[in-house]
Design a protein around this motif. Structure first.
Motif, short mmCIF file in Angstrom:
data_model
loop_
_atom_site.label_atom_id
_atom_site.label_comp_id
_atom_site.label_asym_id
_atom_site.label_seq_id
_atom_site.Cartn_x
_atom_site.Cartn_y
_atom_site.Cartn_z
N GLY A 1 -2.09 60.37 -8.82
CA GLY A 1 -0.81 60.21 -9.50
C GLY A 1 -0.42 58.75 -9.60
N ILE A 2 0.78 58.44 -9.12
CA ILE A 2 1.31 57.08 -9.24
C ILE A 2 0.55 56.08 -8.35
CG2 ILE A 2 3.07 57.28 -7.46
CD1 ILE A 2 4.96 55.87 -9.51
N LEU A 3 -0.17 56.59 -7.37
CA LEU A 3 -0.92 55.70 -6.47
C LEU A 3 -2.28 55.30 -7.02
CD1 LEU A 3 -0.20 57.38 -3.04
CD2 LEU A 3 0.82 55.32 -3.97
N ALA A 4 -2.64 55.77 -8.21
CA ALA A 4 -3.97 55.49 -8.76
C ALA A 4 -4.19 53.99 -8.96
CB ALA A 4 -4.16 56.25 -10.06
N ILE A 5 -3.23 53.32 -9.55
CA ILE A 5 -3.39 51.89 -9.83
C ILE A 5 -3.50 51.06 -8.55
CG2 ILE A 5 -2.36 49.88 -10.98
CD1 ILE A 5 -3.51 51.98 -12.90
N PRO A 6 -2.60 51.24 -7.56
CA PRO A 6 -2.76 50.47 -6.33
C PRO A 6 -4.08 50.76 -5.61
CG PRO A 6 -0.57 51.40 -6.40
CD PRO A 6 -1.32 51.98 -7.54
N MET A 7 -4.54 52.01 -5.64
CA MET A 7 -5.80 52.33 -4.99
C MET A 7 -6.98 51.67 -5.71
SD MET A 7 -5.09 53.89 -2.37
CE MET A 7 -5.63 55.30 -1.51
N LEU A 8 -6.95 51.69 -7.03
CA LEU A 8 -8.01 51.02 -7.78
C LEU A 8 -8.00 49.51 -7.53
CD1 LEU A 8 -7.97 52.94 -11.17
CD2 LEU A 8 -9.70 53.03 -9.38
N LEU A 9 -6.82 48.93 -7.44
CA LEU A 9 -6.73 47.50 -7.13
C LEU A 9 -7.28 47.21 -5.73
CD1 LEU A 9 -3.25 46.62 -8.62
CD2 LEU A 9 -5.48 45.88 -9.45
N LEU A 10 -6.99 48.10 -4.78
CA LEU A 10 -7.48 47.92 -3.42
C LEU A 10 -9.01 48.03 -3.38
CD1 LEU A 10 -6.50 47.40 -0.57
CD2 LEU A 10 -6.30 49.85 -0.25
N VAL A 11 -9.57 48.98 -4.12
CA VAL A 11 -11.03 49.10 -4.18
C VAL A 11 -11.63 47.86 -4.82
CG1 VAL A 11 -12.91 50.38 -5.29
CG2 VAL A 11 -11.08 51.61 -4.16
N GLY A 12 -11.01 47.38 -5.89
CA GLY A 12 -11.50 46.17 -6.55
C GLY A 12 -11.47 44.96 -5.63
N CYS A 13 -10.39 44.83 -4.87
CA CYS A 13 -10.29 43.72 -3.91
C CYS A 13 -11.33 43.85 -2.80
CB CYS A 13 -8.89 43.66 -3.32
SG CYS A 13 -7.65 43.07 -4.48
N ASN A 14 -11.59 45.08 -2.35
CA ASN A 14 -12.62 45.30 -1.33
C ASN A 14 -13.99 44.90 -1.85
OD1 ASN A 14 -11.14 46.23 0.86
ND2 ASN A 14 -11.21 48.34 0.19
N LEU A 15 -14.31 45.31 -3.06
CA LEU A 15 -15.61 44.95 -3.64
C LEU A 15 -15.73 43.44 -3.83
CD1 LEU A 15 -16.09 47.79 -6.27
CD2 LEU A 15 -17.37 47.44 -4.15
N ALA A 16 -14.66 42.82 -4.33
CA ALA A 16 -14.69 41.37 -4.53
C ALA A 16 -14.85 40.64 -3.19
CB ALA A 16 -13.42 40.90 -5.23
N ASP A 17 -14.17 41.12 -2.15
CA ASP A 17 -14.27 40.51 -0.83
C ASP A 17 -15.69 40.62 -0.28
OD1 ASP A 17 -13.36 39.28 1.57
OD2 ASP A 17 -13.16 41.26 2.48
N TYR A 18 -16.28 41.80 -0.42
CA TYR A 18 -17.64 42.00 0.09
C TYR A 18 -18.65 41.14 -0.67
CZ TYR A 18 -21.65 44.40 2.06
OH TYR A 18 -22.81 44.67 2.73
N LEU A 19 -18.53 41.11 -1.99
CA LEU A 19 -19.46 40.31 -2.80
C LEU A 19 -19.30 38.82 -2.54
CD1 LEU A 19 -19.37 42.27 -6.16
CD2 LEU A 19 -21.18 42.25 -4.44
N THR A 20 -18.07 38.35 -2.40
CA THR A 20 -17.89 36.92 -2.11
C THR A 20 -18.40 36.58 -0.72
OG1 THR A 20 -15.60 37.32 -1.44
CG2 THR A 20 -15.97 36.58 -3.70
N GLY A 21 -18.31 37.53 0.22
CA GLY A 21 -18.88 37.30 1.55
C GLY A 21 -20.40 37.16 1.48
N LEU A 22 -21.03 38.00 0.66
CA LEU A 22 -22.48 37.88 0.48
C LEU A 22 -22.86 36.56 -0.17
CD1 LEU A 22 -23.44 41.47 -0.75
CD2 LEU A 22 -23.88 40.46 1.49
N LEU A 23 -22.10 36.18 -1.20
CA LEU A 23 -22.38 34.91 -1.88
C LEU A 23 -22.13 33.71 -0.98
CD1 LEU A 23 -20.91 35.68 -5.41
CD2 LEU A 23 -23.32 35.51 -4.77
#
Length: 91
Positions: free
Chosen positions: A20-42
């Protein structure tokens, strides 16, 4: 290929409907998690450090713990709202 598109669309639609209304914040959180993990690898590659499975798993465990904290916060929010409702307080 069409079956894959249909399946992905159906799963995404069901998830969005469920969140529902939490879809956008959850997607943003997933995106931030992926970005954090990838930048850690880089960053480790840039620093010349070796990427080990221990370090990778440690990063993933941190992300899982963060998601658990978000879930605990959501449950606490539900419980507080329920308690306020049962007390007869109208917010």
């Amino acid at each position: 290929m069409d079956k894959v598109k249909i399946t992905v669309t159906a799963v995404a639609s069901a998830l969005m409907s469920w969140l529902g209304i939490l879809a956008i914040p959850m997607l943003l959180l997933v995106g931030c998690n992926l970005a954090d993990y990838l930048t850690g690898l880089l960053a480790s590659k840039y620093r010349g450090e070796t990427i080990t499975s221990y370090k990778g798993m440690r990063g993933i465990v941190k992300k899982v713990c963060m998601w658990l904290l978000v879930a605990v916060g959501a449950v606490m929010d539900i419980l507080i709202n329920y308690g306020i409702e049962m007390a007869g307080i109208d917010l």
